[in-house]
Design a protein around this motif. Structure first.
Motif, mmCIF file in Angstrom:
data_model
loop_
_atom_site.group_PDB
_atom_site.id
_atom_site.type_symbol
_atom_site.label_atom_id
_atom_site.label_comp_id
_atom_site.label_asym_id
_atom_site.label_seq_id
_atom_site.Cartn_x
_atom_site.Cartn_y
_atom_site.Cartn_z
ATOM 1 N N ASP A 318 0.625 -0.915 0.122
ATOM 2 C CA ASP A 318 0.116 -0.203 -0.255
ATOM 3 C C ASP A 318 1.430 0.869 0.048
ATOM 4 O OD1 ASP A 318 -1.959 2.364 0.958
ATOM 5 O OD2 ASP A 318 -2.585 1.219 2.570
ATOM 6 N N SER A 319 1.679 1.403 -1.099
ATOM 7 C CA SER A 319 2.451 2.532 -1.412
ATOM 8 C C SER A 319 2.154 4.214 -0.724
ATOM 9 C CB SER A 319 3.177 2.523 -2.625
ATOM 10 O OG SER A 319 2.144 2.860 -3.532
ATOM 11 N N GLY A 320 0.458 4.559 -1.455
ATOM 12 C CA GLY A 320 0.699 5.428 -0.989
ATOM 13 C C GLY A 320 0.439 5.969 0.686
ATOM 14 N N ASP A 321 0.464 4.958 1.657
ATOM 15 C CA ASP A 321 0.886 5.578 2.785
ATOM 16 C C ASP A 321 1.383 5.028 3.637
ATOM 17 O OD1 ASP A 321 -0.996 6.657 5.219
ATOM 18 O OD2 ASP A 321 -1.780 5.443 5.823
ATOM 19 N N ASP A 322 2.311 4.755 3.007
ATOM 20 C CA ASP A 322 4.082 4.415 3.815
ATOM 21 C C ASP A 322 4.613 5.131 5.301
ATOM 22 O OD1 ASP A 322 6.135 3.339 3.848
ATOM 23 O OD2 ASP A 322 7.187 3.760 2.399
ATOM 24 N N PRO A 323 4.343 4.596 5.914
ATOM 25 C CA PRO A 323 5.054 5.360 7.150
ATOM 26 C C PRO A 323 6.919 5.923 7.334
ATOM 27 C CG PRO A 323 3.860 4.138 8.163
ATOM 28 C CD PRO A 323 4.016 3.427 6.660
ATOM 29 N N ALA A 324 7.325 5.061 6.489
ATOM 30 C CA ALA A 324 8.526 4.944 6.104
ATOM 31 C C ALA A 324 8.703 6.210 4.854
ATOM 32 C CB ALA A 324 8.855 3.883 6.087
#
Length: 512
Positions: A318-324
């Protein structure tokens, strides 16, 4: 302040900095308490080469100052930045006469009210150090190298491998180059600096060979491997000190955000020539620098393809919400898409979705207890939209499910609540944290599920090795890889890929 000769005394070199990457599209804010601040002997231990028995511990006297590092997130609160900056400057003053300083920064720190936080910090450090001390900076390739920042540095370099596989080696290189000049009695080299009007949504830096087990054949190592292999080759040329490439940070809306090349050398003509060549190569390859993995533009199509594959577990990013990368980590978008699929909603197929930041929902689950059926609101932990962009105005998702496990006081995510509905098991976290390892999965074994869905734009090696196959979904959020959806307003245009038909730019380097 004069540069000492080797016979006079050991050069005194400070080391420190402030490091964080910040998405300006998230409602999350990074406060002082988010930083891990290291000082004194503990800071010396951070840099093995600066210890008395380290590779650079003998030639110079290392003076540990202050280093502050926070997890990726939203912009830094002004008061937090001012407090850290003030302490760093105070420690530089207290250190007395310094011949140099190794500046350990990320390069993509945003501070509310500032356009170029690293340049602001470096300006202040330079003013205290004086003009003759040498400053050598080590930066992440996602960093932004503005003219203002480059002009205040004497040496600057970047990682050459991803994801951050050579961060330690980069810092040591920055320190070694500085020490070599001080011991040789050399002053500031020439910096050939040029920005390239490209801002890529995926960092085109290759992993170190060999490719980890289970790596799919989809991602092409070229041309990124050759492009990022060039700086080391350029560095070997007579008259060149270092060469570096930065992709810029696409998830901040600041004029400085774009790719950059810096070649440092004692031969100014050669430095300019190599910087121009490297910048031109970056521009020429802009359409071929692919994402770090197989991607799908549509989340539903990604889920469908994953369930149709025999590979188990199949990892979806889920790339759009990546905390990193700076995402809030609180968007319920993929949770909703999973439960919209009939096979997952009914339990005929299963999915594990760890790491959704939802402190209020977690508290509700702990109050209800294991075995209870709860209806909780998931999403928007940092505001109504959760993403901070008009292009991703997510409302919280009303999630009804059974509490199947509770884990108080997890070291990374705080209190964790495991909630199941149909075939979808979500691990809700009380504290925002990226999911990088098996230990971040709420005590669950991903091999017992068809899908493992993680908020990431680049799965870490341990998770890739657990997965039989994987794909990135270009989902909306604060670190959306579909840059036009974010709605940047302050970038310098034209800029590829936002302006795909833009004319070829002038890539003549400026000699600093």
């Amino acid at each position: 302040m004069s540069t000492p000769s080797p016979a006079a005394r050991r050069p005194r070199v400070g080391v420190g900095g402030v490091s964080v990457r910040s998405s300006t599209f998230t409602l999350h804010r990074t406060g002082y308490d988010d930083f891990r601040v290291t000082r004194g002997a503990a800071l010396r231990a951070r840099y093995p080469w600066a210890r008395p028995d380290g590779a650079l511990g003998g030639p110079v006297e290392w003076v540990p100052l202050l280093h502050a590092e926070a997890p990726p997130g939203g912009p830094v609160e002004p008061e937090a930045y001012r407090r850290l900056k003030a302490e760093l400057l105070d420690r530089v003053r207290q250190a007395g006469s310094l011949d140099g300083l190794v500046l350990d920064i990320h390069g993509a720190m945003s501070v509310v009210g500032l356009d170029d936080a690293e340049a602001d910090l470096t300006d202040a450090v330079r003013e205290v150090l004086g003009p003759r001390a040498l400053i050598s900076a080590a930066m992440d390739p996602y960093g932004n190298v503005s003219r203002r920042l480059a002009g205040r540095l004497d040496l600057v370099t970047a990682h050459r491998l991803a994801p951050r596989q050579d961060a330690g080696a980069t810092l040591e290189r920055a320190a070694r180059k500085l020490v070599e000049r001080l011991l040789a009695g050399k002053g500031r080299p020439h910096l050939a600096w040029v920005q390239v009007p490209v801002l890529l949504p995926s960092l085109p830096v290759p992993p170190a060979p060999p490719v980890p087990p289970g790596e799919p054949a989809g991602p092409r190592p070229e041309p990124a491997r050759s492009l990022y292999g060039r700086p080391a080759s350029i560095e070997e040329l007579d008259g060149i000190v270092d060469a570096a490439v930065w992709a810029g940070f696409p998830w901040a809306d600041e004029p400085r955000c774009k790719a950059a090349v810096v070649v440092t050398g004692d031969d100014p003509v050669l430095a300019v020539e190599e910087a121009r060549s490297l910048a031109k190569e970056y521009w020429d390859l802009r359409r071929d620098l692919v994402s770090p993995g197989p991607t799908a533009d549509d989340a539903d199509a990604c889920v469908e393809a994953a369930l149709a594959s025999p590979a188990r577990p199949f990892l979806i990013g889920d790339s759009g919400d990546d905390p990193a990368a700076g995402g809030a980590g609180d968007l319920p978008y993929m949770l909703g898409r999973l439960l919209a699929h009939e096979a997952l909603a009914t339990g005929r197929a299963t999915a594990l979705l760890p790491g959704i930041t939802a402190p209020a929902a977690v508290a509700r689950c702990f109050a209800a207890g294991v075995g209870a059926t709860v209806r909780v609101s998931v999403g928007g932990a940092y505001g109504a939209s959760g993403s901070g962009t008009e292009h991703a105005p997510f409302e919280p998702y009303e999630f009804t499910g059974e509490v199947v496990a509770l884990h108080p006081g997890d070291a990374a995510g705080g209190d964790l609540a495991v909630v199941r509905r149909g075939g979808v098991t979500a691990v809700l976290a009380g504290r925002r944290t990226p999911v990088r390892t098996r230990a971040d999965l709420g005590g669950l074994d991903p091999r017992g599920y068809d899908l493992l869905v993680v908020k990431t734009g680049r799965p870490e090696p341990e998770l890739r090795e657990l997965a039989a196959d994987w794909r990135l979904a270009r989902t909306p959020g604060a670190v959306d890889q579909d840059l036009p959806r974010l709605g940047h307003r302050r970038l310098e245009r034209p800029l590829f890929p936002l302006d795909p038909g833009m004319p070829a730019p002038d890539l003549a380097p400026e000699l600093l």
